[in-house]
Write a protein that holds these residues in place. Structure first.
Motif, short mmCIF file in Angstrom:
data_model
loop_
_atom_site.label_atom_id
_atom_site.label_comp_id
_atom_site.label_asym_id
_atom_site.label_seq_id
_atom_site.Cartn_x
_atom_site.Cartn_y
_atom_site.Cartn_z
N CYS A 116 0.82 -1.21 0.00
CA CYS A 116 0.00 0.00 0.00
C CYS A 116 0.86 1.26 0.00
N SER A 117 0.21 2.40 -0.17
CA SER A 117 0.91 3.68 -0.30
C SER A 117 0.82 4.53 0.96
N TRP A 118 0.53 3.89 2.11
CA TRP A 118 0.41 4.70 3.32
C TRP A 118 1.74 5.39 3.63
N ALA A 119 1.67 6.52 4.31
CA ALA A 119 2.82 7.39 4.55
C ALA A 119 3.94 6.69 5.31
N THR B 241 -0.60 1.12 -16.71
CA THR B 241 0.39 1.12 -15.63
C THR B 241 -0.26 0.70 -14.32
N SER B 242 0.33 -0.28 -13.65
CA SER B 242 -0.12 -0.63 -12.31
C SER B 242 0.50 0.32 -11.30
N GLY B 243 0.00 0.30 -10.07
CA GLY B 243 0.45 1.26 -9.07
C GLY B 243 1.82 1.02 -8.49
N ARG B 244 2.51 -0.06 -8.90
CA ARG B 244 3.82 -0.33 -8.34
C ARG B 244 4.94 0.36 -9.11
N ALA B 245 4.68 0.82 -10.31
CA ALA B 245 5.73 1.44 -11.12
C ALA B 245 6.23 2.72 -10.44
N SER B 246 7.54 2.93 -10.47
CA SER B 246 8.16 4.08 -9.82
C SER B 246 7.84 5.38 -10.56
N LEU B 247 8.20 6.51 -9.95
CA LEU B 247 8.06 7.80 -10.62
C LEU B 247 8.90 7.83 -11.89
N GLU B 248 10.11 7.28 -11.84
CA GLU B 248 10.98 7.30 -13.01
C GLU B 248 10.37 6.48 -14.15
N THR B 249 9.93 5.27 -13.85
CA THR B 249 9.33 4.42 -14.89
C THR B 249 8.07 5.06 -15.46
N SER B 250 7.23 5.61 -14.60
CA SER B 250 5.97 6.21 -15.04
C SER B 250 6.22 7.41 -15.95
N TYR B 251 7.18 8.24 -15.58
CA TYR B 251 7.51 9.39 -16.41
C TYR B 251 8.01 8.94 -17.78
N MET B 252 8.86 7.92 -17.81
CA MET B 252 9.38 7.40 -19.07
C MET B 252 8.26 6.84 -19.93
N LYS C 30 -6.22 23.49 7.43
CA LYS C 30 -5.72 23.85 8.75
C LYS C 30 -5.15 22.59 9.40
N PRO C 31 -4.27 22.74 10.36
CA PRO C 31 -3.62 21.57 10.96
C PRO C 31 -4.63 20.60 11.57
N GLY C 32 -4.39 19.32 11.35
CA GLY C 32 -5.23 18.29 11.95
C GLY C 32 -6.53 18.03 11.24
N ALA C 33 -6.72 18.62 10.06
CA ALA C 33 -8.02 18.53 9.40
C ALA C 33 -7.85 18.32 7.91
N GLY C 34 -8.89 17.75 7.29
CA GLY C 34 -8.90 17.65 5.83
C GLY C 34 -9.39 16.32 5.32
N PRO C 35 -9.61 16.22 4.01
CA PRO C 35 -9.99 14.95 3.39
C PRO C 35 -8.78 14.05 3.25
N SER C 36 -8.98 12.74 3.47
CA SER C 36 -7.87 11.79 3.45
C SER C 36 -8.28 10.53 2.68
N PRO C 37 -8.18 10.57 1.35
CA PRO C 37 -8.43 9.35 0.58
C PRO C 37 -7.29 8.36 0.81
N ILE C 38 -7.59 7.15 1.23
CA ILE C 38 -6.56 6.15 1.50
C ILE C 38 -6.29 5.39 0.22
N ARG C 39 -5.22 5.75 -0.46
CA ARG C 39 -4.88 5.14 -1.74
C ARG C 39 -4.40 3.71 -1.52
N GLY C 40 -4.47 2.93 -2.60
CA GLY C 40 -4.10 1.54 -2.52
C GLY C 40 -2.66 1.28 -2.88
N HIS C 41 -2.40 1.01 -4.14
CA HIS C 41 -1.09 0.57 -4.57
C HIS C 41 -0.02 1.62 -4.29
N SER C 42 1.22 1.18 -4.18
CA SER C 42 2.27 1.95 -3.53
C SER C 42 2.67 3.24 -4.23
N ASN C 43 2.45 3.37 -5.53
CA ASN C 43 2.77 4.64 -6.18
C ASN C 43 1.66 5.07 -7.13
#
Length: 763
Positions: A54-57, A152-163, A395-408
């Motif tokens: 997953c892509s959690w922080a 593209t699946s969600g595992r591809a890196s930023l470099e691969t995706s850009y290419m 503001k701090p401590g607040a906001g929408p938080s979509p929990i994304r799935g695949h890592s990138n």
């Protein structure tokens, strides 16, 4: 599923000894007990590799064991000792392998060499890398680019995706669908319309500043278990957590921290949800309207008696547009309708609203339980409406938080993987690489498979994932996929997409992110973006599964060079040999996000992308955050039950699964053992249909398009789920989901509310 399947309620909290046992079991299953234990110490560390799950922080100050049960399973799956060599295909034909279970295909092990399908023998046979690149290039040169799809699946890196996106656009198409099309595209659309950015606004730091959290349609215990650590810390501070979810999920009820000696050696556990509301499937918009109605009614009453306002009147006035129209709609909404559609009582909704009105910093976490509906974008907009009432955005401590799935999956969009030309910096790419990018809108996943079914797609380049298995309407799409001229799959393991292949088909084995990537320029690193918008570096720590496997950037560069030849201004060989040159190009294309990319990519905790909404700067047409008036209380208004006895089916994933990858046939948290062909059903619904536990049934989709969609051999399991709603596993239930049954605006498959009937009962 067979009669050996067992149903046993899981009486424990999430985490704890159950998770430790599951991690130990998967390491032993893949024959990497000692190796895997050492590798896991590098997972999600600032100088190690980012989880392939997953892509959690990723925190700046990680725990010693900064991985969860799901992440450990994904790592063990990648570093398995099992191998699929050319001998495997000498023994097994493709026709034979088609009869294997999805779990068994991937469990066969890591792919070790490039393969080409041979129709004469019905087998995949070895081929050299250069021969594969040259043949794929010849095929693509002969095709109309608008009939070619780059997935593209969600595992591809930023470099691969850009290419990949640059390759596709130089080739001449914006057909760049990705896994986001099947999950959080509703967030990308809805958040962009409401607050001007298509991603969530919270960071890990916000967990320390919030005083209330909501969950909608997100099973954190299975989908992003590392998130349970900040949730546990918040609960210890007394932060309430209110959950709206049709099923009672252990991860949202209680948690025993495997890294806490006290919780491991005593019965102690942390209660996660302080309120748990089991709303009806498809009832989220109605519940959110009810919450807003309670808040606005309280504010109206406060105004009438000249008391302190309940709404953040200054925020609404200065930072939003459309409030009066929305408030008028909410005031007119009838509680009887809200209760009927949501399946909740007014008292329960008002109890949740009371907590909201007492809190000053509120975040809302949500998952595909909100996005995978016909009105999925509306659901996301309603989350924003609710937050904006009391200024809980920016503001701090607040906001929408979509929990994304695949890592990138989020990061791919950041660097240009999108079928929507307006979301890509085409003018910058044109100037930077001296070519004219296509301006015509490309195809998303649903549109691509609609075109495949009609015979209007000639080639699919599938970068990771198991695309054939993951899409809806499998009984229509699988036969159509086999009629595509060219299918190219870049993968670590064998899956169904390789076996339902095109006339010309290649399987190209790639390195896992966990493996050391050696190129001519030395050992390489890659990067990705987590679901809080922070960028992280990642370097592999284990030897590759095979000397003949290649990195994703190597493979993309090889195909691009063979296809584009002199048309390209990119030195693909240089990019292949040293990914720093790719990152330099990314920084030039996106200077605001990726300035000093190379220097910042190893920042502990990652470096954040600029998000104007965090600073209350709204990149919307009006320059303000936008309230939206719902068009209906229900989330699937054109698919309401059309006959007595109709049921709403939601598809879900098991504890032993990540997306289409099935690690085991068990679902520990839901008490299912030994099989996946089950339907979870309310006991009252069972009784009204004279059904008993373990009865076998056939489900059929209720639709009027003339297509008979059914799944046989599903066994009934009694479960705590709202009456009129049932649940079954993905992807087994995908044949019941029509391609056209997708979210308006975002086209995300509406897998969380499929109207079905029981058409047969079997002995």
């Amino acid at each position: 599923m067979d009669k050996k399947t067992k149903n046993e309620a899981y009486p424990y909290s999430s985490g704890g000894w159950g998770s430790l046992k599951a991690v130990t079991s998967i390491l032993a299953q893949e024959k990497v007990t000692l190796k895997g234990s050492a590798v896991l110490l590098h997972q999600n560390k600032p100088d190690g590799f980012m989880c392939v799950s997953c892509s959690w922080a990723k925190p700046a100050d990680p725990h010693t064991f900064e991985f969860c049960e799901s992440g450990a399973k994904a790592t063990a799956w990648d570093i398995t000792a099992r191998r699929v060599t050319h001998d495997f295909f000498r023994i097994h034909t493709v026709s034979e392998l088609l009869a294997w279970h999805d779990h068994d295909l991937e469990e066969a092990g890591r792919l070790t060499e490039p393969l080409r399908y041979d129709a004469t023998s019905d087998r995949y046979v070895p081929v050299s890398w250069q021969e594969a690149f040259d043949d794929i290039g010849r095929e693509l040169k002969a095709m109309d680019p608008e009939q070619v799809v780059f997935y593209t699946s969600g595992r591809a890196s930023l470099e691969t995706s850009y290419m990949l996106q640059l390759f596709a656009r130089m080739y001449g198409t914006n057909n760049l669908p990705d896994s986001s099309n099947m999950c959080h595209e509703s967030s990308s659309v809805g958040l962009k319309e409401a607050i001007g950015v298509g991603v969530g606004t919270i960071t890990l730091d916000d967990f320390e500043k919030t005083d209330l959290m909501f969950f909608f349609g997100q099973n954190v215990g299975t989908n992003s278990p590392r998130m349970l650590h900040p949730l546990q810390d918040a609960r210890k501070r007394g932060v309430p957590i209110i959950t709206f979810n049709p099923l009672r999920e252990p991860g949202l009820i209680s948690f025993s921290n495997p890294q806490s000696p006290v919780q491991m050696l005593t019965p102690q556990e942390t209660q996660i949800s302080t309120q748990y509301h089991q709303l009806r499937t498809g009832g989220d918009t109605a519940a959110l309207v009810g919450l807003c109605k309670a808040v606005i009614a309280a504010d109206d009453a406060a105004v009438a008696r000249s008391a302190a306002r309940v709404l953040d009147e200054a925020f609404v006035r200065e930072h939003t547009q459309g409030f009066e129209e929305f408030a008028r709609y909410v005031r007119q909404a009838q509680w009887a309708d809200i209760e009927q559609v949501s399946g909740l009582t007014r008292a329960d909704i008002e109890r949740a609203a009371d907590e909201y009105m007492k809190s000053s910093a509120v975040m809302i976490h949500y998952g595909m339980g909100l996005t995978q509906h016909r009105m999925g974008v509306q659901n996301v907009r309603m989350v924003c409406n609710f937050l904006m009432l009391r200024g809980n955005v920016g503001k701090p401590g607040a906001g929408p938080s979509p929990i994304r799935g695949h890592s990138n999956v989020q990061g791919q969009r950041t660097v240009g993987i999108t079928e929507k030309p307006e979301l890509a910096p085409l003018d910058q790419l044109a100037q930077q690489f001296s070519f004219e990018p296509p301006r015509k809108k490309g195809m998303n996943i649903v549109e691509a498979f609609e075109a495949i079914v009609k015979g209007k797609v000639t080639a699919v380049l599938n970068l990771g994932g198991n695309l054939v298995r993951s899409v809806p309407d499998r009984n229509l799409t699988e036969p159509a996929w086999s009629r595509v001229r060219l299918t190219v799959s870049v993968a670590t393991k064998l899956n169904r997409s390789h076996l339902v292949h095109g006339a010309v088909a290649y399987i190209l084995p790639c390195l896992s992110r966990i493996e050391i990537d050696r190129q001519a320029g030395g050992e390489q690193s890659v990067s990705m973006e987590d679901s809080t918008g922070c960028m992280h570096g990642s370097r592999g720590v284990v030897e590759p599964a095979s000397p003949d496997a290649r990195s994703e950037p190597f493979i993309v560069a090889g195909i691009a060079k063979a296809t584009l030849a002199a048309r390209s201004t990119v030195d693909w060989d240089a990019w292949r040999d040293d990914y720093r040159s790719v990152r330099a190009a990314i920084a030039e294309t996106y200077p605001e996000i990726f300035r000093d990319f190379e220097a910042r990519m190893w920042t502990p905790g990652g470096f954040p992308r600029p998000l104007p909404a965090r600073e209350r700067k709204w990149q919307t047409p009006s320059g303000k955050a936008e309230f939206m008036v719902p068009t209906s209380l229900g989330e699937d208004p054109d698919m309401e039950e059309r006959e007595p006895g109709a049921l709403r089916l939601m598809t879900l994933r098991s504890d032993g699964q990540f997306n289409t990858t099935i690690y085991s046939l068990d679902d520990r948290f839901r008490g299912i053992k030994g099989g996946r062909m089950v339907i979870l059903m309310n006991r009252a619904d069972m009784a009204s249909r004279s059904l008993e536990e373990d009865d076998q049934v056939t489900l059929q989709t209720i639709a009027d398009d003339g297509v008979d969609r059914r799944v046989e051999g599903l066994r009934i399991v009694p479960y705590d789920i709202p009456q009129g709603c049932i649940a079954g596993y993905y992807p087994e239930c995908n044949p019941l989901l029509p391609l056209w049954h997708c979210a308006k605006e975002s086209k995300v498959p509406a897998a969380k509310s499929i109207p079905v009937r029981i058409v047969a009962r079997h002995a």
